[in-house]
Every structure is written in structure tokens, then in C-alpha cells.
Design a protein around this motif. Structure first.
Motif, mmCIF file in Angstrom:
data_model
loop_
_atom_site.group_PDB
_atom_site.id
_atom_site.type_symbol
_atom_site.label_atom_id
_atom_site.label_comp_id
_atom_site.label_asym_id
_atom_site.label_seq_id
_atom_site.Cartn_x
_atom_site.Cartn_y
_atom_site.Cartn_z
ATOM 1 N N PRO A 1 8.827 130.908 18.544
ATOM 2 C CA PRO A 1 8.670 131.655 19.796
ATOM 3 C C PRO A 1 9.957 132.293 20.304
ATOM 4 O O PRO A 1 9.946 133.440 20.767
ATOM 5 N N CYS A 2 11.076 131.584 20.218
ATOM 6 C CA CYS A 2 12.321 132.142 20.763
ATOM 7 C C CYS A 2 12.758 133.356 19.951
ATOM 8 O O CYS A 2 13.199 134.364 20.510
ATOM 9 N N LEU A 3 12.602 133.291 18.636
ATOM 10 C CA LEU A 3 12.996 134.418 17.781
ATOM 11 C C LEU A 3 12.068 135.609 18.015
ATOM 12 O O LEU A 3 12.511 136.753 18.154
ATOM 13 N N ARG B 1 17.142 118.734 22.605
ATOM 14 C CA ARG B 1 15.745 118.842 23.058
ATOM 15 C C ARG B 1 14.935 119.842 22.234
ATOM 16 O O ARG B 1 13.717 119.887 22.312
ATOM 17 N N CYS B 2 15.639 120.665 21.443
ATOM 18 C CA CYS B 2 14.965 121.734 20.694
ATOM 19 C C CYS B 2 14.030 121.151 19.626
ATOM 20 O O CYS B 2 14.368 120.175 18.952
ATOM 21 N N LEU B 3 12.872 121.745 19.478
ATOM 22 C CA LEU B 3 11.873 121.267 18.516
ATOM 23 C C LEU B 3 12.114 121.800 17.106
ATOM 24 O O LEU B 3 11.448 121.390 16.168
ATOM 25 N N ARG B 4 13.024 122.727 16.947
ATOM 26 C CA ARG B 4 13.339 123.354 15.649
ATOM 27 C C ARG B 4 12.094 124.009 15.051
ATOM 28 O O ARG B 4 11.651 123.678 13.943
ATOM 29 N N CYS B 5 11.565 124.942 15.794
ATOM 30 C CA CYS B 5 10.330 125.616 15.366
ATOM 31 C C CYS B 5 10.522 126.427 14.093
ATOM 32 O O CYS B 5 9.546 126.898 13.505
ATOM 33 N N PHE B 6 11.763 126.635 13.689
ATOM 34 C CA PHE B 6 12.011 127.414 12.464
ATOM 35 C C PHE B 6 11.653 126.609 11.219
ATOM 36 O O PHE B 6 11.595 127.144 10.121
#
Ligand code: SF4
Ligand code: SF4
Length: 610
Positions: free
Chosen positions: A13-15, A528-533
Motif C-alpha cells: 500500500p505505501c509504495l 511496527r511495519c508489517l513489511r508488506c513487500f
């Protein structure tokens, strides 16, 4: 089962939300892992204004961040600042950023003229110069930076940081001609004769006109002109009681029209931004309108905070929207409130009251009963019986900005119905061969990062028009991660770390208000980042369909379904489904899987330094 690159990108989402496709999750994860230099390079790679954006980006990545579905989004912008402060251009040494933005190693024969040294123009100059083109920037003033300098108050953006990012671009070998105004000192014809391509990023520095009774009185300013004068250090006579009217000219027209005409509903919606104001592409226009409204509210809040610093005793921001509907970031509103600025929601301006000396004395306002219609579109309704007067000796109209189309000359490129240069959205090409445009000139006032993206998009297209191609896009590969990331079981117990700000009592003059994270705060927030990559990958040859992964998944995103639900030709067996968009990458399923059929993988080479 490897995810397609296109899907993979949209599922971070952030990218996906970042106009220049910064792989924010990747740099946040690098900070959590203690690799601050890699984090900086990842943030800098797609963005020549990384240090500026680390202070003032509107951070659409945070609005989209998946962590926000659990509690609050990652403080991505503040984390970027944590690494630019260590490795960015503001450090005054180019060792780090030269690794992703080195000067060209060879020269190409073509030259490009860029009109306007704002974020779009300078981003375009950066990319083209790095590719070896000769680049000349024609800047109307004696300073580069455009809206970053003229429109963003110094208490939000330290001018040393801005200069550092700009100087880094000039140092690549970009030539600049200052005080060269299009249509006055140089014409479009001259530029076409002297260059192989032209990029127009002339910005929107004209305040829009407004047909509001009393708008010509002393003490009434247009927001952009007020900010430009303040930021250039000119004396502006700010009174004691200031009202800033947010919402743009469309909102103001609507408010006035409601009272003037007996039947507001009979107005042509195209004139007032109503429900049918969609153009050929409804959703695109809605998005543009939403972006306009947000940028106008940011402008209104910036103006209010600047007026407070200029000595006003009382500053009020008036808006059609309620507090909940206001198209502003929560932190923008909170910061303004901390500084004593108050809000007057759900009011529209009817007229400015003028005293006998011709100076503004107040505003007559009308109550707003609703702002959006049932479909969520901007379509304000007013209560004509609800009129009030608010006293003010200064009124600032945040009504948006216009571009100087006359500068293009009689034979310039086609102009859109929004009075901007008509461009192809994917490339920035105008109706004229060899001329591209971006930033406010083509899209209307937008965020800084949107302008940077425009400049980069057109630079890539100009490069393609000369026969070049995007080498980075060709180098992506999918890799399986030897060591997967395991989210702590207490992942939902760690609240967002608030971004430190200067004590309210110390916010005097132009001192920067937002401060940087300490190392401890940065590591804690980044963790806290979920590392969506990272994507969960299933090896179908190993999977025995035991369903233990589905049992252990804390957010129930794995299910076993009859195979025909997935593939109509594969009846009679079972398929394992995993909803990647809701997966929080905790890795419990990988740990639990008896035959090691699950693993994590990611695309490399896109958005990260190699
Ligand atoms: S949780 Fe991390 S990777 Fe996911 S969207 Fe937020 S910042 Fe990006
Ligand atoms: S990593 Fe596995 S267990 Fe964790 S949320 Fe995603 S699918 Fe569920």
C-alpha cells in the motif's frame, strides 16, 4: 506461486500510494534492522527531493499504510527524516546519495529546456541530467524551488534543507538562467529553436480572482500572494483578528450563489463543482477535486499559522466542511490548534463587510447543512436563514491558484477546461510536438510529491522519445527470502510513536516546528511495519493440504476451498487460498507448515538500490 510484479506493486500500500513509487516499507524495515544507510538510499532513489519530503510531504503512503487497519499507520515521513538527517544532502557531503544519483558518466547530444525551477522542473532536470542530456532551467525569479520556497512557510521547511536538495541537482551539471520569465525574456518559440525538447513547469503563482462583495477591501489577501510576500520577507500588514477562508473558489462560489439566487438547485453544477461536475472521466475528476480540496485546506492552514507568526492575536479558519469532513491531515489540524488557531466549520462566506475607511471589518457567513451528496460528491447545501457575522480586520482567501497562460503566447499548447496545460497523464506530452508539461501548470496545484512525479514521468518519456529505455524496470527479479521476518506476537500492542514537535511556547518566528525522531524512537516506530513487500509463497508440490496454516492464521486469511472455485477445469480436489491484501506477514503459517510448503519472497531491483 510467484506474484506478478504488477500485482505485487499494488499490494504494497505505501509504495502504490506514493506518486514516485518510493518503496517506503523497505526503508522502514531497513531502519528497524539498523541499516540506516540502505534506508536512506531506498528513500532517495526515486526522489531527488527526499530531504525536503522528509519534512513536508503530504505522505499519501501513511494514508494507505496497512498498519492503519490494525491501529495507526507507520510514521513513514518522520522515519525518512531520521535517515536523511544522517545521510541526506543536508549533511553537506554527497558520498551517500551519489551512490544512487551520481553525475552522468557520458554526454548525450540532445539538450532540454525546462521552464520553472519548482519541484516538477527540478525533478525533470535531475533525471535528464543524470542520463547525460544537456539541461537548462529557465527560472523567472532569482531563486530555485518554486512552490517549495514561495508557498511553504519556513517553520515547516528549513531553507537550508531546501537549498541542499536543489544544489545537489545543480551540481550534476544543470545550467540555470535566473530571472528569465517565459513570455517576457524568452518565448516558447525561442525554446523550441534552442532545445530538442521543452518541459513546461511554470507553476501556479497567480491568486485566482473572486467575485465576492468586499473582496477588494484593504486587509483582504489571496492566500498564495500572502504566502509569497511573507516568504520573500516583504512587510505584510496583518491585523489583530484574521479569518482564513478555506475551501477554494468553488466552495465560495457555491456559498455565495446559495444566498444570492433563490433556487441554488437550478444552478449549473459545472459552475459550482456539484454532483455532475465530472468531465469525461468521473472518477478521475473526483480524484482531482479531492486532491484540490486537500491542497487548498493545507494552504489555508499554512496561511493561518503564518498569520499567527506575523503577530495576529486571533486567527480562525473557516470551512464549509465539518471538523470530521475537513480535507486536511489530522496532524495539520492538531498542530494549528496547538498554536491557538481555531476553526469555524460548516460556514460559508456570503460577503466581506467593509468599514468607512475601506478596510475589512468582518465576514457575513451562512450555515452549511451538508457538503457532500449521497454519492459522496461535493455538493454543498446552505441554510439561508442561518446568517452570522464574524468580526475580522484581515481576511485571507485560500481560493486556489491559477497559472499564467498568457506566458505561453498565442500559439502555445492546448489548454484544458481547468485552465491548465492539457497533457497526456501518463507522459506529460502536450498537444505540441517536443513540448511536455507537468506540475501545477498541467494538473493545477497539487502536492509536492505529485509535482516531483510529474517531472520524473516526463523525463522518462523525453528519454524514450530520444530512443532511450528504462534500465531499472528491466532488472527486477523475484527472490525467496532465506530468513523470513517473524512479526512479534505482541505486534498489536505497540502504539505509534508520536512525532516530536517543538513546545508551543517556543514556536516563535520561523523555527521549524516538527522535530526528528531519536534513534530509539525511530527503531521502535519502524518495528511496527508489517513489511508488506514480502509475499507468502506456496510450493504446490510440497503442500499436503493439512490446513494447519489456516488454523494458525490470526487474521483468518487462509482458507481451503473446492478447487473448482479457483479453476472451473479442476473439479474434485481442494485449493488453498490466501488473501494477500489482508495478510499481516506474521509468518505463523510458515512456522507451522509441516512440509515447509510456505515461504516468503519479494521482488528485488524495483525501488531499492542494487
Ligand atoms: S506496514 Fe510497512 S510495508 Fe505495509 S504499508 Fe505500512 S509502511 Fe508500507
Ligand atoms: S503470514 Fe500466514 S499466518 Fe500470518 S497473516 Fe499472513 S497468511 Fe496468516
Amino acid at each position: 506461486m510467484v506474484p506478478e510484479l504488477e500485482y505485487y506493486d499494488t499490494n504494497i500500500p505505501c509504495l502504490a500510494a506514493c506518486p514516485v513509487h518510493t518503496n517506503a516499507g523497505m526503508y522502514v524495515a531497513a531502519i528497524a534492522d539498523g541499516d540506516d544507510e540502505l534506508a536512506y538510499l531506498t528513500a532517495r532513489l526515486p526522489n531527488p527531493f527526499a530531504s525536503v519530503c522528509a519534512r513536508v510531504c503530504a505522505a499519501p503512503c501513511e494514508d494507505a499504510c496497512r498498519r492503519g487497519t490494525i491501529d495507526r499507520p507507520i510514521a513513514i515521513r518522520a522515519l525518512k527524516r531520521f535517515v536523511t538527517e544522517q545521510f541526506g544532502t543536508e549533511r553537506g557531503n554527497g558520498e551517500a546519495w551519489h551512490r544512487v544519483a551520481a553525475p552522468p558518466t557520458f554526454e548525450r547530444p540532445q539538450s532540454v529546456g525546462i521552464v520553472g525551477g519548482g519541484p516538477a522542473g527540478m525533478a525533470c532536470a535531475h533525471d535528464l541530467r543524470r542520463l547525460g542530456y544537456k539541461v537548462t532551467v529557465y527560472e523567472a525569479t532569482d531563486k530555485l524551488g518554486g512552490a517549495m520556497w514561495l508557498g511553504i512557510p519556513e517553520y515547516r521547511l528549513d531553507r537550508g534543507v531546501l537549498s541542499a536538495d536543489i544544489n545537489a541537482i545543480i551540481d550534476l551539471g544543470v545550467e540555470v538562467q535566473y530571472e528569465t520569465r517565459l513570455g517576457v525574456d524568452v518565448t516558447l518559440e525561442d525554446l523550441r529553436n534552442n532545445h530538442d525538447a521543452v518541459f513546461l513547469s511554470i507553476g501556479a503563482t497567480l491568486g485566482r480572482g473572486l467575485d465576492l462583495e468586499g473582496a477588494e477591501a484593504d486587509g483582504v489577501f489571496k492566500a498564495i500572494e500572502f504566502l509569497i510576500n511573507m516568504n520573500r520577507g516583504f512587510n505584510v500588514d496583518v491585523g489583530e483578528r484574521v479569518i482564513v477562508i478555506g475551501g477554494g473558489d468553488v466552495a465560495m462560489d457555491a456559498a455565495r450563489t446559495a444566498l444570492r439566487a433563490s433556487d441554488y438547485a437550478n444552478q449549473d453544477p459545472k459552475q459550482i463543482g456539484g454532483a455532475d461536475n465530472q468531465g469525461a472521466n468521473g472518477s478521475e475528476r473526483d480524484e482531482e477535486d479531492a486532491a484540490d480540496q486537500r491542497s487548498l485546506m493545507t494552504e489555508a492552514i499554512d496561511v493561518a499559522r503564518t498569520a499567527a507568526r506575523a503577530g495576529a492575536r486571533e486567527v480562525v479558519v473557516m470551512s464549509l466542511e465539518s471538523a470530521e469532513e475537513m480535507p486536511a491531515h489530522e496532524f495539520e489540524v492538531e498542530e494549528a490548534q496547538h498554536e491557538g488557531i481555531s476553526f469555524m466549520p460548516r460556514r460559508g462566506p456570503r460577503r466581506i463587510l467593509v468599514d468607512d475607511d475601506g478596510r475589512a471589518a468582518g465576514i457575513e457567513t451562512v450555515g452549511v447543512t451538508s457538503v457532500f451528496n449521497d454519492e459522496g460528491r461535493f455538493s454543498p447545501e446552505f441554510d439561508e436563514g442561518d446568517l452570522q457575522v464574524a468580526e475580522a480586520d484581515t481576511v485571507i482567501l485560500a481560493i486556489g491558484q491559477a497559472i499564467d497562460l498568457e506566458a505561453l503566447g498565442a500559439d502555445g499548447p492546448e489548454v484544458s477546461p481547468r485552465r491548465t496545460i492539457q497533457v497526456d497523464n501518463d507522459t506529460g506530452r502536450t498537444s505540441m510536438d517536443g513540448i511536455w508539461s507537468g506540475g501545477d501548470a498541467a494538473k493545477g496545484p497539487r502536492t509536492l510529491i505529485d509535482a516531483v512525479a510529474d517531472g520524473r514521468r516526463s523525463a522518462a518519456d523525453i528519454h524514450r522519445s530520444f530512443g532511450g529505455y528504462d534500465e531499472a524496470a528491466e532488472s527486477a527479479t523475484f527472490v525467496k527470502l532465506a530468513q523470513f521476518h517473524r512479526l512479534e506476537d505482541s505486534y498489536d500492542q505497540t502504539p505509534r510513536v508520536d512525532v516530536p514537535t517543538l513546545d508551543t511556547g517556543r514556536r516563535i518566528g520561523l523555527v521549524e516546528v516538527e522535530l526528528g525522531f531519536t534513534e530509539q524512537q525511530a527503531r521502535c516506530e519502524a518495528s511496527r511495519c508489517l513489511r508488506c513487500f514480502a509475499n507468502i509463497i506456496l510450493d504446490v508440490d510440497k503442500c499436503v493440504l493439512c490446513a494447519l496454516c489456516a488454523d494458525v492464521c490470526p487474521v483468518d486469511v487462509i482458507s481451503l476451498v473446492p478447487s473448482e472455485e479457483v479453476d472451473s477445469g479442476a473439479a474434485g480436489s481442494t485449493a488453498l487460498l490466501l488473501d494477500e491484501e489482508r495478510c499481516i506477514r506474521c509468518a505463523l503459517c510458515i512456522e507451522r507448515c509441516p512440509p515447509d510448503a510456505l515461504s516468503m519472497g519479494m521482488w528485488k531491483g524495483i525501488g531499492v538500490p542494487v
